[in-house]
Design a protein around this motif. Structure first.
Motif, PDB file in Angstrom:
ATOM      1  N   CYS A  29       0.847  -1.194   0.000  1.00 19.57           N
ATOM      2  CA  CYS A  29       0.000   0.000   0.000  1.00 19.57           C
ATOM      3  C   CYS A  29       0.885   1.248   0.000  1.00 19.57           C
ATOM      4  O   CYS A  29       1.822   1.351   0.788  1.00 19.57           O
ATOM      5  CB  CYS A  29      -0.901  -0.002   1.232  1.00 19.57           C
ATOM      6  N   CYS A  32       0.278   2.958   3.813  1.00 17.20           N
ATOM      7  CA  CYS A  32       0.717   2.321   5.058  1.00 17.20           C
ATOM      8  C   CYS A  32       1.964   1.465   4.888  1.00 17.20           C
ATOM      9  O   CYS A  32       2.633   1.158   5.866  1.00 17.20           O
ATOM     10  CB  CYS A  32      -0.404   1.486   5.660  1.00 17.20           C
ATOM     11  N   LYS A  34       2.041  -1.615   4.123  1.00 14.93           N
ATOM     12  CA  LYS A  34       1.740  -3.027   4.370  1.00 14.93           C
ATOM     13  C   LYS A  34       1.393  -3.710   3.047  1.00 14.93           C
ATOM     14  O   LYS A  34       1.044  -3.068   2.067  1.00 14.93           O
ATOM     15  CB  LYS A  34       0.551  -3.179   5.339  1.00 14.93           C
ATOM     16  N   TRP A  70       3.685  10.781   8.851  1.00 19.74           N
ATOM     17  CA  TRP A  70       3.093   9.901   7.849  1.00 19.74           C
ATOM     18  C   TRP A  70       3.249  10.525   6.461  1.00 19.74           C
ATOM     19  O   TRP A  70       3.547   9.840   5.495  1.00 19.74           O
ATOM     20  CB  TRP A  70       1.632   9.617   8.181  1.00 19.74           C
ATOM     21  N   TYR A  91      -3.094   0.773  -3.290  1.00 21.52           N
ATOM     22  CA  TYR A  91      -3.360   1.398  -1.998  1.00 21.52           C
ATOM     23  C   TYR A  91      -4.616   0.808  -1.389  1.00 21.52           C
ATOM     24  O   TYR A  91      -5.493   0.309  -2.097  1.00 21.52           O
ATOM     25  CB  TYR A  91      -3.500   2.922  -2.122  1.00 21.52           C
ATOM     26  N   CYS A  95      -6.812   3.410   4.021  1.00 24.12           N
ATOM     27  CA  CYS A  95      -5.596   4.200   4.243  1.00 24.12           C
ATOM     28  C   CYS A  95      -5.682   5.518   3.481  1.00 24.12           C
ATOM     29  O   CYS A  95      -5.324   6.575   4.003  1.00 24.12           O
ATOM     30  CB  CYS A  95      -4.360   3.429   3.791  1.00 24.12           C
ATOM     31  N   ILE A 105      -3.086   6.311  10.610  1.00 19.11           N
ATOM     32  CA  ILE A 105      -3.110   5.057   9.858  1.00 19.11           C
ATOM     33  C   ILE A 105      -4.164   4.153  10.499  1.00 19.11           C
ATOM     34  O   ILE A 105      -4.214   4.041  11.727  1.00 19.11           O
ATOM     35  CB  ILE A 105      -1.735   4.367   9.902  1.00 19.11           C
ATOM     36  N   PHE A 109      -3.858  -1.577   9.685  1.00 17.23           N
ATOM     37  CA  PHE A 109      -2.630  -1.473   8.910  1.00 17.23           C
ATOM     38  C   PHE A 109      -1.512  -0.742   9.643  1.00 17.23           C
ATOM     39  O   PHE A 109      -0.463  -0.474   9.071  1.00 17.23           O
ATOM     40  CB  PHE A 109      -2.907  -0.761   7.585  1.00 17.23           C
ATOM     41  N   SER A 110      -1.727  -0.388  10.900  1.00 15.64           N
ATOM     42  CA  SER A 110      -0.698   0.343  11.636  1.00 15.64           C
ATOM     43  C   SER A 110       0.431  -0.597  12.027  1.00 15.64           C
ATOM     44  O   SER A 110       0.237  -1.806  12.118  1.00 15.64           O
ATOM     45  CB  SER A 110      -1.288   1.007  12.883  1.00 15.64           C
TER      46      SER A 110
END
Length: 172
Positions: A29, A32, A34, A70, A91, A95, A105, A109-110
């Motif tokens: 993404c 984030c 992830k 971020w 993405y 997010c 976030i 997904f954090s």
């Protein structure tokens, strides 16, 4: 032999750069970082490909407006590629929404919060003792009907401040 040892020593002392991370626009993404896998047209799929050319310009503008940690991460990912659409960037919708609306976030997904103790979902650990006192209170008065508002008031009384709201108590 000494030359090889020096080279190994120098390589071991080189700090890891963000640019050396395993981030891939096709697999992660944009927001984030992830893993994000684009699945066939399943309902509820949260992963989307970048479809427009102006997407990158709009995200850069949001980065400038946010101007937080971020935004710095996302800006770094944007600078690594000239055209997100051509790079098949992906993405998570949640997010994207959170990033554009200046939220954090999404929890899903954090980054993992290893090493941090779970203290009643963000409540200070000191409230743990008072919460246990409330549980004891409920056990002692189990034959009585007690409203959530009464529980909240009792908890606030024990803590000396607003510890939990009625909305929070209803949810949990």
């Amino acid at each position: 032999m000494q030359c090889e040892q020096r080279l190994q020593l120098m390589e071991s002392n080189i700090p890891t750069l963000r640019s050396k991370s395993n981030f891939s626009h096709k697999d992660h993404c944009l927001f984030c970082g992830k893993e994000a896998q684009l699945k066939s047209k399943l309902k509820g799929n949260d992963v989307f490909p970048v479809r427009t050319d102006d997407f990158q310009k709009r995200i850069e503008q949001v980065c400038n407006d946010r101007d937080d940690e971020w935004a710095v991460e996302v800006r770094g990912r944007l600078e690594c590629v000239g055209d997100l659409h051509a790079a098949d960037a992906l993405y998570h919708q949640t997010c994207s929404v959170n990033f554009r609306t200046s939220k954090k976030i999404p929890k899903a997904f954090s980054p993992d919060s290893k090493g941090k103790e779970n203290n009643y979902q963000g409540r200070p650990a000191a409230y743990g003792e008072q919460f246990l006192k409330i549980v004891d209170y409920l056990k002692q008065h189990e034959d009585e009907q007690i409203t959530i508002a009464e529980l909240v008031n009792k908890m606030n009384e024990l803590c000396g401040e607003q510890a939990y709201s009625s909305v929070y108590m209803k949810k949990n």
